[in-house]
Design a protein around this motif. Structure first.
Motif, mmCIF file in Angstrom:
data_model
loop_
_atom_site.group_PDB
_atom_site.id
_atom_site.type_symbol
_atom_site.label_atom_id
_atom_site.label_comp_id
_atom_site.label_asym_id
_atom_site.label_seq_id
_atom_site.Cartn_x
_atom_site.Cartn_y
_atom_site.Cartn_z
ATOM 1 N N MET A 1 -2.300 2.097 5.766
ATOM 2 C CA MET A 1 -3.392 3.041 5.660
ATOM 3 C C MET A 1 -3.376 3.755 4.305
ATOM 4 S SD MET A 1 -4.382 5.865 8.410
ATOM 5 C CE MET A 1 -6.059 6.209 8.703
ATOM 6 N N LEU A 2 -2.202 3.969 3.736
ATOM 7 C CA LEU A 2 -2.145 4.623 2.435
ATOM 8 C C LEU A 2 -2.455 3.672 1.291
ATOM 9 C CD1 LEU A 2 0.920 6.997 2.787
ATOM 10 C CD2 LEU A 2 -1.482 7.600 2.690
ATOM 11 N N ASN A 3 -2.182 2.381 1.505
ATOM 12 C CA ASN A 3 -2.452 1.409 0.447
ATOM 13 C C ASN A 3 -3.949 1.328 0.120
ATOM 14 O OD1 ASN A 3 -1.652 -0.441 -1.460
ATOM 15 N ND2 ASN A 3 -1.742 -2.159 -0.048
ATOM 16 N N PRO A 4 -4.849 1.195 1.108
ATOM 17 C CA PRO A 4 -6.287 1.197 0.763
ATOM 18 C C PRO A 4 -6.747 2.525 0.163
ATOM 19 C CG PRO A 4 -5.983 0.377 2.983
ATOM 20 C CD PRO A 4 -4.655 0.878 2.511
ATOM 21 N N LEU A 5 -6.142 3.627 0.587
ATOM 22 C CA LEU A 5 -6.496 4.935 0.027
ATOM 23 C C LEU A 5 -6.133 4.985 -1.451
ATOM 24 C CD1 LEU A 5 -7.451 7.878 0.464
ATOM 25 C CD2 LEU A 5 -5.077 8.428 0.974
ATOM 26 N N PHE A 6 -4.923 4.573 -1.778
ATOM 27 C CA PHE A 6 -4.466 4.583 -3.170
ATOM 28 C C PHE A 6 -5.347 3.682 -4.033
ATOM 29 C CE2 PHE A 6 -1.859 2.533 -6.453
ATOM 30 C CZ PHE A 6 -1.585 3.643 -7.228
ATOM 31 N N TRP A 7 -5.563 2.440 -3.593
ATOM 32 C CA TRP A 7 -6.346 1.506 -4.393
ATOM 33 C C TRP A 7 -7.818 1.907 -4.445
ATOM 34 C CZ3 TRP A 7 -4.352 -1.116 -7.982
ATOM 35 C CH2 TRP A 7 -3.031 -1.542 -7.882
ATOM 36 N N GLY A 8 -8.322 2.493 -3.389
ATOM 37 C CA GLY A 8 -9.703 2.977 -3.417
ATOM 38 C C GLY A 8 -9.891 4.071 -4.449
ATOM 39 N N PHE A 9 -8.942 5.005 -4.498
ATOM 40 C CA PHE A 9 -9.014 6.060 -5.514
ATOM 41 C C PHE A 9 -8.862 5.495 -6.913
ATOM 42 C CE2 PHE A 9 -7.543 9.759 -2.601
ATOM 43 C CZ PHE A 9 -8.846 9.965 -2.210
ATOM 44 N N MET A 10 -7.934 4.580 -7.089
ATOM 45 C CA MET A 10 -7.706 3.998 -8.413
ATOM 46 C C MET A 10 -8.947 3.244 -8.905
ATOM 47 S SD MET A 10 -4.788 4.947 -9.421
ATOM 48 C CE MET A 10 -4.409 3.859 -10.767
ATOM 49 N N ILE A 11 -9.553 2.460 -8.038
ATOM 50 C CA ILE A 11 -10.729 1.682 -8.445
ATOM 51 C C ILE A 11 -11.926 2.590 -8.675
ATOM 52 C CG2 ILE A 11 -12.395 -0.036 -7.633
ATOM 53 C CD1 ILE A 11 -9.979 -1.452 -6.289
ATOM 54 N N THR A 12 -12.133 3.560 -7.793
ATOM 55 C CA THR A 12 -13.274 4.468 -7.931
ATOM 56 C C THR A 12 -13.178 5.293 -9.213
ATOM 57 O OG1 THR A 12 -13.548 4.619 -5.544
ATOM 58 C CG2 THR A 12 -14.539 6.374 -6.857
ATOM 59 N N PHE A 13 -12.049 5.942 -9.416
ATOM 60 C CA PHE A 13 -11.920 6.799 -10.597
ATOM 61 C C PHE A 13 -11.754 5.989 -11.876
ATOM 62 C CE2 PHE A 13 -10.627 9.909 -7.282
ATOM 63 C CZ PHE A 13 -11.712 10.737 -7.452
ATOM 64 N N GLY A 14 -11.170 4.802 -11.770
ATOM 65 C CA GLY A 14 -11.100 3.918 -12.928
ATOM 66 C C GLY A 14 -12.486 3.460 -13.357
ATOM 67 N N GLY A 15 -13.319 3.112 -12.377
ATOM 68 C CA GLY A 15 -14.690 2.711 -12.688
ATOM 69 C C GLY A 15 -15.503 3.843 -13.290
ATOM 70 N N LEU A 16 -15.346 5.037 -12.732
ATOM 71 C CA LEU A 16 -16.055 6.194 -13.296
ATOM 72 C C LEU A 16 -15.568 6.512 -14.701
ATOM 73 C CD1 LEU A 16 -16.256 8.537 -10.194
ATOM 74 C CD2 LEU A 16 -18.171 7.490 -11.395
ATOM 75 N N LEU A 58 -16.538 3.214 0.823
ATOM 76 C CA LEU A 58 -15.796 1.948 0.916
ATOM 77 C C LEU A 58 -14.305 2.178 1.139
ATOM 78 C CD1 LEU A 58 -17.561 -0.242 -1.780
ATOM 79 C CD2 LEU A 58 -17.602 -0.536 0.698
ATOM 80 N N THR A 59 -13.756 3.207 0.537
ATOM 81 C CA THR A 59 -12.342 3.529 0.765
ATOM 82 C C THR A 59 -12.108 3.883 2.222
ATOM 83 O OG1 THR A 59 -12.084 4.300 -1.505
ATOM 84 C CG2 THR A 59 -10.457 5.069 0.087
ATOM 85 N N LEU A 60 -12.963 4.718 2.792
ATOM 86 C CA LEU A 60 -12.838 5.056 4.199
ATOM 87 C C LEU A 60 -13.006 3.823 5.095
ATOM 88 C CD1 LEU A 60 -14.720 8.454 4.539
ATOM 89 C CD2 LEU A 60 -12.268 8.039 4.630
ATOM 90 N N TYR A 61 -13.945 2.973 4.744
ATOM 91 C CA TYR A 61 -14.175 1.750 5.531
ATOM 92 C C TYR A 61 -12.918 0.878 5.554
ATOM 93 C CZ TYR A 61 -15.991 -2.812 6.817
ATOM 94 O OH TYR A 61 -16.178 -4.030 7.419
ATOM 95 N N PHE A 62 -12.324 0.656 4.394
ATOM 96 C CA PHE A 62 -11.138 -0.201 4.343
ATOM 97 C C PHE A 62 -9.917 0.471 4.962
ATOM 98 C CE2 PHE A 62 -13.484 -2.417 0.883
ATOM 99 C CZ PHE A 62 -13.561 -3.646 1.533
ATOM 100 N N MET A 63 -9.875 1.786 4.936
ATOM 101 C CA MET A 63 -8.756 2.485 5.581
ATOM 102 C C MET A 63 -8.830 2.353 7.107
ATOM 103 S SD MET A 63 -8.237 6.017 3.509
ATOM 104 C CE MET A 63 -7.305 6.712 4.847
ATOM 105 N N LEU A 64 -10.025 2.362 7.659
ATOM 106 C CA LEU A 64 -10.188 2.372 9.101
ATOM 107 C C LEU A 64 -10.243 0.968 9.710
ATOM 108 C CD1 LEU A 64 -12.699 5.315 9.384
ATOM 109 C CD2 LEU A 64 -10.227 5.353 9.744
ATOM 110 N N ASN A 65 -10.297 -0.054 8.879
ATOM 111 C CA ASN A 65 -10.302 -1.438 9.400
ATOM 112 C C ASN A 65 -8.964 -2.090 9.228
ATOM 113 O OD1 ASN A 65 -12.821 -1.598 10.434
ATOM 114 N ND2 ASN A 65 -13.736 -2.232 8.521
#
Length: 65
Positions: A1-16, A58-65
């Motif tokens: 559950m923490l892995n998708p959270l970490f990568w979601g933040f990294m990809i989102t803020f990296g893209g921004l 998308l981060t929430l979606y991948f965390m909950l699946n």
């Protein structure tokens, strides 16, 4: 559950970050002097908000699946 959270933040803020760094670099060139208007800044903020919201959902979606 923490892995998708970490990568979601990294990809989102990296893209921004890439979006804004590219925008700032483009505005420095004389060919793109139209990018120095309030309307363009407003659109960039709207695009940033849309990307942030999409990344969050998308981060929430991948965390909950």
């Amino acid at each position: 559950m923490l892995n998708p959270l970490f990568w979601g933040f990294m990809i989102t803020f990296g893209g921004l970050g890439l979006l804004w760094l590219g925008f700032i670099q483009l505005r420095k060139h004389p060919k793109f002097e139209k990018l120095n208007s309030r309307q363009v800044n407003k659109r960039m903020l709207q695009l940033s908000f849309a990307l942030y919201f999409t990344g969050f959902v998308l981060t929430l979606y991948f965390m909950l699946n």
